[in-house]
Design a protein around this motif. Structure first.
Motif, PDB file in Angstrom:
ATOM      1  N   LEU A  25       0.686  -1.094  -0.008  1.00 26.32           N
ATOM      2  CA  LEU A  25      -0.178   0.147   0.143  1.00 26.32           C
ATOM      3  C   LEU A  25       0.807   1.151  -0.042  1.00 26.32           C
ATOM      4  N   ARG A  26       1.879   1.309   0.549  1.00 24.31           N
ATOM      5  CA  ARG A  26       2.649   2.620   0.613  1.00 24.31           C
ATOM      6  C   ARG A  26       3.373   3.037  -0.712  1.00 24.31           C
ATOM      7  N   ASP A  27       3.488   1.958  -1.479  1.00 27.23           N
ATOM      8  CA  ASP A  27       3.957   2.625  -3.095  1.00 27.23           C
ATOM      9  C   ASP A  27       2.526   2.627  -3.796  1.00 27.23           C
ATOM     10  N   LYS A  28       2.176   3.712  -4.376  1.00 28.93           N
ATOM     11  CA  LYS A  28       1.003   3.727  -5.080  1.00 28.93           C
ATOM     12  C   LYS A  28       1.206   3.082  -6.464  1.00 28.93           C
ATOM     13  N   LEU A  29       2.262   2.754  -6.942  1.00 27.20           N
ATOM     14  CA  LEU A  29       2.371   2.207  -8.240  1.00 27.20           C
ATOM     15  C   LEU A  29       2.003   0.683  -7.914  1.00 27.20           C
ATOM     16  N   ARG A  30       2.798   0.226  -6.818  1.00 27.43           N
ATOM     17  CA  ARG A  30       2.722  -1.136  -6.649  1.00 27.43           C
ATOM     18  C   ARG A  30       1.262  -1.548  -6.193  1.00 27.43           C
ATOM     19  N   GLN A  31       0.626  -0.581  -5.428  1.00 24.50           N
ATOM     20  CA  GLN A  31      -0.849  -0.502  -4.938  1.00 24.50           C
ATOM     21  C   GLN A  31      -1.533  -0.523  -6.330  1.00 24.50           C
ATOM     22  N   ALA A  32      -1.491   0.272  -7.080  1.00 23.16           N
ATOM     23  CA  ALA A  32      -2.307   0.280  -8.348  1.00 23.16           C
ATOM     24  C   ALA A  32      -2.299  -0.946  -9.342  1.00 23.16           C
ATOM     25  N   GLU A  33      -1.168  -1.925  -9.081  1.00 20.97           N
ATOM     26  CA  GLU A  33      -0.917  -2.944  -9.891  1.00 20.97           C
ATOM     27  C   GLU A  33      -1.592  -3.958  -8.950  1.00 20.97           C
ATOM     28  N   SER A  37      -5.636  -6.630 -10.254  1.00 22.48           N
ATOM     29  CA  SER A  37      -5.747  -7.782  -9.998  1.00 22.48           C
ATOM     30  C   SER A  37      -7.014  -8.273  -9.103  1.00 22.48           C
ATOM     31  N   LEU A  38      -7.367  -7.244  -8.355  1.00 26.36           N
ATOM     32  CA  LEU A  38      -8.754  -7.559  -7.597  1.00 26.36           C
ATOM     33  C   LEU A  38      -9.954  -7.125  -8.240  1.00 26.36           C
ATOM     34  N   ILE A  39      -9.857  -5.657  -8.821  1.00 25.26           N
ATOM     35  CA  ILE A  39     -11.091  -4.650  -9.190  1.00 25.26           C
ATOM     36  C   ILE A  39     -11.061  -4.699 -10.774  1.00 25.26           C
ATOM     37  N   PRO A  40     -12.326  -4.614 -11.062  1.00 23.21           N
ATOM     38  CA  PRO A  40     -12.560  -4.395 -12.537  1.00 23.21           C
ATOM     39  C   PRO A  40     -12.055  -2.944 -12.738  1.00 23.21           C
ATOM     40  N   THR A  47      -4.009   4.245 -13.349  1.00 18.01           N
ATOM     41  CA  THR A  47      -2.410   4.858 -12.761  1.00 18.01           C
ATOM     42  C   THR A  47      -1.408   4.329 -13.684  1.00 18.01           C
ATOM     43  N   TYR A  48      -0.481   5.110 -13.881  1.00 20.27           N
ATOM     44  CA  TYR A  48       0.459   5.025 -14.793  1.00 20.27           C
ATOM     45  C   TYR A  48       1.963   5.511 -13.951  1.00 20.27           C
ATOM     46  N   SER A  49       3.106   4.931 -14.290  1.00 18.91           N
ATOM     47  CA  SER A  49       4.172   5.463 -13.617  1.00 18.91           C
ATOM     48  C   SER A  49       4.515   6.762 -14.368  1.00 18.91           C
ATOM     49  N   LEU A  50       5.664   7.503 -14.117  1.00 16.67           N
ATOM     50  CA  LEU A  50       5.882   8.883 -14.884  1.00 16.67           C
ATOM     51  C   LEU A  50       6.486   8.465 -16.040  1.00 16.67           C
ATOM     52  N   LEU A  51       7.300   7.229 -16.272  1.00 14.86           N
ATOM     53  CA  LEU A  51       7.747   6.918 -17.487  1.00 14.86           C
ATOM     54  C   LEU A  51       6.756   6.516 -18.528  1.00 14.86           C
ATOM     55  N   GLU A 196      -7.666   4.893  -4.264  1.00 13.29           N
ATOM     56  CA  GLU A 196      -6.410   4.320  -3.433  1.00 13.29           C
ATOM     57  C   GLU A 196      -6.954   3.805  -2.086  1.00 13.29           C
ATOM     58  N   ILE A 197      -5.990   3.309  -1.426  1.00 16.42           N
ATOM     59  CA  ILE A 197      -6.144   2.604  -0.237  1.00 16.42           C
ATOM     60  C   ILE A 197      -5.023   3.274   0.643  1.00 16.42           C
ATOM     61  N   ASN A 198      -5.128   3.769   1.760  1.00  7.96           N
ATOM     62  CA  ASN A 198      -4.334   4.031   2.714  1.00  7.96           C
ATOM     63  C   ASN A 198      -4.335   3.163   4.000  1.00  7.96           C
TER      64      ASN A 198
END
Length: 204
Positions: A25-33, A37-40, A47-51, A196-198
């Motif tokens: 959860l603390r890394d928003k990019l990892r959280q988005a990935e 895998s769970l949510i439609p 969410t995209y990475s800056l790159l 997001e989740i906090n």
């Protein structure tokens, strides 16, 4: 306070989330990935990475407003609005700082925050629903922040059905937590997106 006391350990310390939960959860990019895998997809803010700014522009050619925020920012810190994503992304990358994510701006009518408290054995959960509405819709970007305006409670029977469905998915997932909040955005057409989740949310 009574709800929080129900998920306290015997020594009156709030139960903590598992290391794996915090790592996700603390890394928003990892959280988005993880959330993908769970949510439609239709229920998620993309969410995209800056790159990946070019992919974001290709995927949403009509999108004119974007949000750029730090991958580990909390309490609305490290959030930037953008109307020229390519320029702003290149400027950040030129500084050597790639630790940002990109999301399309969502013109919300309200933000709904769901507080979830789990018992020590994780068999019981308490849910609290809060809502906030924009203070100034005249601004081209109005980003809600729970520190700057007062949330109000939502009765259980007034919570949109899709939110309860998505919350249930997360509660029953492998995310080993005892206290999290989930932020949802709703627009004028009642479309709802999970933002997001906090794992260490501000409750001011």
């Amino acid at each position: 306070l009574e709800l929080i006391e129900e998920v306290l350990r015997p020594d009156k310390q709030l139960l903590t989330n598992s290391p794996n939960c915090s790592r996700i959860l603390r890394d928003k990019l990892r959280q988005a990935e993880y959330l993908r895998s769970l949510i439609p997809n239709e229920n998620l803010i993309t969410t995209y990475s800056l790159l990946e700014y070019q992919k974001a522009l290709i995927d949403s050619p009509e999108q004119r407003k974007w949000i750029i925020k730090t991958r580990r920012g909390q309490k609305a810190k490290g959030i930037h609005s953008s109307v020229d994503l390519e320029k702003d992304a290149k400027d950040l990358m030129a500084k050597g700082d790639h630790n940002y994510i990109i999301q399309p701006y969502f013109p919300l009518s309200r933000e709904i925050r769901v507080l979830i408290l789990k018992s020590l054995d994780s068999k019981h959960s308490k849910l609290i629903y809060l809502e906030k509405r924009p203070l100034d819709k005249k601004s081209p970007f109005y980003i809600l922040n729970f520190e700057n305006s007062s949330p109000s409670l939502i009765k259980d029977n007034q919570v949109p059905k899709v939110i309860n469905e998505l919350v249930s998915i997360i509660i029953n997932s492998q995310l080993d937590f005892h206290f999290i909040t989930i932020d949802f955005l709703e627009d004028e057409n009642a479309m709802i997106k999970l933002l997001e989740i906090n794992s260490s949310p501000g409750l001011e």
